[in-house]
Scaffold this active site. Structure first.
Site, PDB file in Angstrom:
ATOM      1  N   GLU A  18       1.712  10.093   6.765  1.00 51.39           N
ATOM      2  CA  GLU A  18       2.085   8.555   7.532  1.00 51.39           C
ATOM      3  C   GLU A  18       2.743   8.537   8.247  1.00 51.39           C
ATOM      4  O   GLU A  18       3.529   7.417   8.403  1.00 51.39           O
ATOM      5  CB  GLU A  18       2.496   8.148   5.830  1.00 51.39           C
ATOM      6  CG  GLU A  18       1.476   8.038   5.089  1.00 51.39           C
ATOM      7  CD  GLU A  18       2.063   7.390   4.073  1.00 51.39           C
ATOM      8  OE1 GLU A  18       1.168   6.143   3.606  1.00 51.39           O
ATOM      9  OE2 GLU A  18       2.283   8.387   2.997  1.00 51.39           O
ATOM     10  N   SER A 146      -1.040   5.389   0.784  1.00 47.83           N
ATOM     11  CA  SER A 146      -2.245   4.990   2.113  1.00 47.83           C
ATOM     12  C   SER A 146      -3.478   5.799   1.561  1.00 47.83           C
ATOM     13  O   SER A 146      -4.486   5.683   2.910  1.00 47.83           O
ATOM     14  CB  SER A 146      -2.001   5.650   3.239  1.00 47.83           C
ATOM     15  OG  SER A 146       0.042   4.907   4.223  1.00 47.83           O
ATOM     16  N   TYR A 212      -4.184  -0.984   7.281  1.00 43.58           N
ATOM     17  CA  TYR A 212      -3.811  -0.831   8.373  1.00 43.58           C
ATOM     18  C   TYR A 212      -4.741  -1.143   9.622  1.00 43.58           C
ATOM     19  O   TYR A 212      -4.551  -1.854  10.500  1.00 43.58           O
ATOM     20  CB  TYR A 212      -3.370   0.790   8.566  1.00 43.58           C
ATOM     21  CG  TYR A 212      -2.032   1.532   8.265  1.00 43.58           C
ATOM     22  CD1 TYR A 212      -1.088   0.746   7.518  1.00 43.58           C
ATOM     23  CD2 TYR A 212      -2.932   2.411   7.021  1.00 43.58           C
ATOM     24  CE1 TYR A 212      -0.519   1.138   6.621  1.00 43.58           C
ATOM     25  CE2 TYR A 212      -2.378   2.598   6.250  1.00 43.58           C
ATOM     26  CZ  TYR A 212      -0.911   1.829   5.705  1.00 43.58           C
ATOM     27  OH  TYR A 212       0.095   2.663   5.284  1.00 43.58           O
ATOM     28  N   ARG A 251       7.814  -1.187  -3.545  1.00 39.07           N
ATOM     29  CA  ARG A 251       6.676  -2.283  -3.626  1.00 39.07           C
ATOM     30  C   ARG A 251       6.195  -1.764  -4.650  1.00 39.07           C
ATOM     31  O   ARG A 251       6.234  -0.848  -4.780  1.00 39.07           O
ATOM     32  CB  ARG A 251       6.165  -2.176  -2.830  1.00 39.07           C
ATOM     33  CG  ARG A 251       5.682  -3.337  -1.980  1.00 39.07           C
ATOM     34  CD  ARG A 251       4.184  -3.153  -1.315  1.00 39.07           C
ATOM     35  NE  ARG A 251       3.207  -3.193  -1.805  1.00 39.07           N
ATOM     36  CZ  ARG A 251       2.824  -2.233  -1.095  1.00 39.07           C
ATOM     37  NH1 ARG A 251       3.405  -1.554   0.488  1.00 39.07           N
ATOM     38  NH2 ARG A 251       1.315  -1.184  -1.425  1.00 39.07           N
ATOM     39  N   ASP A 253       2.713  -1.917  -6.389  1.00 35.96           N
ATOM     40  CA  ASP A 253       0.303  -2.260  -6.887  1.00 35.96           C
ATOM     41  C   ASP A 253       0.930  -2.518  -8.281  1.00 35.96           C
ATOM     42  O   ASP A 253       0.767  -1.351  -9.363  1.00 35.96           O
ATOM     43  CB  ASP A 253       0.113  -1.516  -5.838  1.00 35.96           C
ATOM     44  CG  ASP A 253       0.942  -1.000  -4.834  1.00 35.96           C
ATOM     45  OD1 ASP A 253       0.632  -2.497  -4.364  1.00 35.96           O
ATOM     46  OD2 ASP A 253      -0.035   0.268  -4.019  1.00 35.96           O
ATOM     47  N   GLU A 266       1.382   2.152  -9.037  1.00 33.77           N
ATOM     48  CA  GLU A 266       2.125   2.949  -8.566  1.00 33.77           C
ATOM     49  C   GLU A 266       3.121   1.647  -8.231  1.00 33.77           C
ATOM     50  O   GLU A 266       3.201   0.757  -7.636  1.00 33.77           O
ATOM     51  CB  GLU A 266       1.261   3.568  -7.748  1.00 33.77           C
ATOM     52  CG  GLU A 266       0.943   2.739  -6.377  1.00 33.77           C
ATOM     53  CD  GLU A 266       0.822   3.361  -5.046  1.00 33.77           C
ATOM     54  OE1 GLU A 266       1.827   4.583  -5.091  1.00 33.77           O
ATOM     55  OE2 GLU A 266       0.932   2.294  -3.849  1.00 33.77           O
ATOM     56  N   ASN A 268       5.849   2.287  -4.714  1.00 31.14           N
ATOM     57  CA  ASN A 268       6.338   2.137  -3.526  1.00 31.14           C
ATOM     58  C   ASN A 268       7.421   2.326  -2.949  1.00 31.14           C
ATOM     59  O   ASN A 268       7.707   1.358  -3.208  1.00 31.14           O
ATOM     60  CB  ASN A 268       5.480   2.086  -2.469  1.00 31.14           C
ATOM     61  CG  ASN A 268       4.155   2.010  -2.743  1.00 31.14           C
ATOM     62  OD1 ASN A 268       3.344   2.621  -2.178  1.00 31.14           O
ATOM     63  ND2 ASN A 268       3.118   0.657  -3.021  1.00 31.14           N
ATOM     64  N   GLY A 272       5.470   0.356   3.672  1.00 28.52           N
ATOM     65  CA  GLY A 272       5.535  -0.421   5.785  1.00 28.52           C
ATOM     66  C   GLY A 272       6.428  -1.870   5.500  1.00 28.52           C
ATOM     67  O   GLY A 272       6.244  -2.681   4.473  1.00 28.52           O
TER      68      GLY A 272
HETATM   69  N1  ADP Z   1      -7.390   1.500 -10.997  1.00 33.10           N
HETATM   70  C1  ADP Z   1      -7.954   1.168  -9.880  1.00 33.10           C
HETATM   71  N2  ADP Z   1      -8.757   0.266 -10.666  1.00 33.10           N
HETATM   72  C2  ADP Z   1      -8.865  -0.290  -9.528  1.00 33.10           C
HETATM   73  N3  ADP Z   1      -8.274  -0.377  -8.436  1.00 33.10           N
HETATM   74  C3  ADP Z   1      -7.406   1.153  -7.887  1.00 33.10           C
HETATM   75  C4  ADP Z   1      -7.025   1.571  -9.061  1.00 33.10           C
HETATM   76  N4  ADP Z   1      -6.321   2.536  -8.189  1.00 33.10           N
HETATM   77  C5  ADP Z   1      -6.841   1.793  -6.906  1.00 33.10           C
HETATM   78  N5  ADP Z   1      -6.830   1.077  -6.687  1.00 33.10           N
HETATM   79  C6  ADP Z   1      -7.313   0.753  -5.613  1.00 33.10           C
HETATM   80  O1  ADP Z   1      -7.005   2.015  -4.380  1.00 33.10           O
HETATM   81  C7  ADP Z   1      -5.879   1.482  -4.005  1.00 33.10           C
HETATM   82  C8  ADP Z   1      -4.900   2.698  -3.326  1.00 33.10           C
HETATM   83  O2  ADP Z   1      -4.624   2.822  -4.121  1.00 33.10           O
HETATM   84  P1  ADP Z   1      -3.179   3.575  -4.986  1.00 33.10           P
HETATM   85  O3  ADP Z   1      -2.468   3.882  -6.915  1.00 33.10           O
HETATM   86  O4  ADP Z   1      -2.171   2.132  -5.091  1.00 33.10           O
HETATM   87  O5  ADP Z   1      -2.499   4.377  -4.413  1.00 33.10           O
HETATM   88  P2  ADP Z   1      -1.678   4.498  -2.283  1.00 33.10           P
HETATM   89  O6  ADP Z   1      -1.611   3.359  -2.077  1.00 33.10           O
HETATM   90  O7  ADP Z   1      -0.431   5.270  -2.665  1.00 33.10           O
HETATM   91  O8  ADP Z   1      -2.892   5.088  -1.808  1.00 33.10           O
HETATM   92  C9  ADP Z   1      -5.267  -0.094  -4.186  1.00 33.10           C
HETATM   93  O9  ADP Z   1      -4.212  -0.474  -3.173  1.00 33.10           O
HETATM   94  C10 ADP Z   1      -6.312  -0.474  -4.940  1.00 33.10           C
HETATM   95  O10 ADP Z   1      -7.374  -1.301  -3.936  1.00 33.10           O
HETATM   96 MG    MG Z   2      -0.689   1.509  -3.248  1.00 34.64          MG
END
Ligand code: ADP
Ligand code: MG
Length: 304
Positions: A18, A146, A212, A251, A253, A266, A268, A272
């Site tokens: 990143e 990301s 992004y 943040r 999620d 998760e 962060n 960003g």
């Molecule tokens: N279990 C889930 N159900 C639905 N969407 C998901 C799920 N896990 C991830 N996502 C989607 O993928 C994106 C990235 O996943 P995330 O776990 O936040 O990892 P990172 O942001 O570190 O890449 C999320 O913002 C969401 O849009």
């Molecule tokens: Mg995320």
């Protein structure tokens, strides 16, 4: 401001996947701090040894690095050792939050809702896994960000290639139930949640492009959720953040399913920080400008 903070290093760039995003965040933070009267300077740990922070007489560090060797506790440990106060979460919380698997283990242990999942190995039988977790599901390398190396899998045949892709980024890979519904993110400042942001993308999920580059991603803040739901999700995000030992800013999620239950994805610890990033957007909804946000994060810098 320069009396208050002394000489400030904005750590940006680094060596993770990143890097480019970090350079964007760091450049914006640097400009905002300078505009606020802070004696701030760019510092790229890829090109300069961290020890020179001491010889160059830096008083604190604003960490604008993302991913490994920046967000994962390593830089935090080095700064602790050097005695340079830094922004954001400490060593343990940074390392934990970087690992989506161990984050989920902790949340589960505390009874917080996170989607059902399994750790995948080369011996995992795709059909059995799909039966246990249900389709669609997300396959993720546990220590990337990301959306890198991540896939949404809708059929059993796609599981093996998704696993293959994820293993390029980490030896630990999880398969997690896909939550249909509304994507939310809770920005945290000084340990307290800011207004939630609701994300909408016409893509399969909020992937790297959507994050992004795409201009078809919509960010809605204030979220428009019923007040009760907003408060409930904010409380849950705060609990989840604290449980990992996170501090300062960050943040969380989440996904809100169609029945109105929220599911933690998760945390962060160094999200960003460009002017169209999510934490700045949530801060703005609370009446906090980008400059003030950067100064408030800097104020919370600490060691130990
Ligand atoms: N279990 C889930 N159900 C639905 N969407 C998901 C799920 N896990 C991830 N996502 C989607 O993928 C994106 C990235 O996943 P995330 O776990 O936040 O990892 P990172 O942001 O570190 O890449 C999320 O913002 C969401 O849009
Ligand atoms: Mg995320």
């Amino acid at each position: 401001m320069s009396e208050k903070f002394g000489k400030v290093a904005v750590l940006m760039g680094g060596r993770s996947a990143e890097r480019e995003i970090s350079l964007k965040s760091g450049t914006m933070v640097l400009a905002a701090l300078i505009k606020s009267g802070v004696d701030a300077h760019a510092f790229d740990p890829r090109d300069e040894s961290l020890e020179t922070l001491k010889s160059q007489r830096f008083d604190r560090a604003f960490i604008a690095l993302h991913g490994r060797l920046g967000e994962d506790g390593t830089i935090q440990g080095a700064l602790e050792y050097l005695g340079v106060p830094y922004t954001g979460s400490g060593v343990m919380a940074s390392a934990l939050a970087m690992d989506k698997w161990r984050t989920k283990l902790l949340w589960q242990a505390a009874g917080l809702p996170t989607p059902p999942y399994e750790v995948m190995t080369a011996r995992t039988d795709p059909a059995d896994l799909a039966k246990r977790i249900g389709l669609p599901l997300m396959v993720k390398p546990v220590r990337e960000g990301s959306s890198i190396g991540m896939s949404k899998v809708t059929s059993v045949e796609k599981l093996a290639p998704a696993y293959e892709l994820a293993t390029r980024y980490d030896e630990i890979v999880i398969a997690e139930r896909f939550v249909e519904g509304t994507e939310l993110t809770a920005a945290i400042l000084d340990g307290e949640p800011l207004p939630l942001i609701r994300l909408e993308t016409p893509r399969v999920f909020y992937d790297y492009e959507a994050k992004y580059f795409a201009d078809d991603t919509r960010y809605i803040c204030p979220s428009g959720l019923p007040d009760e739901t907003e408060k409930y999700v904010q409380r849950q995000a705060k609990t989840a953040f604290r449980l990992l030992g996170c501090s300062g800013w960050g943040r969380v999620d989440l996904m809100l399913d169609r029945e109105g239950s929220s599911w933690l994805l998760e945390v962060n610890t160094i999200p960003g920080m460009t002017d169209h990033s999510l934490v700045p957007m949530a801060a703005r909804a609370r009446g906090i400008s980008f400059e003030d946000l950067c100064v408030r994060i800097l104020e919370s810098a600490h060691v130990g």
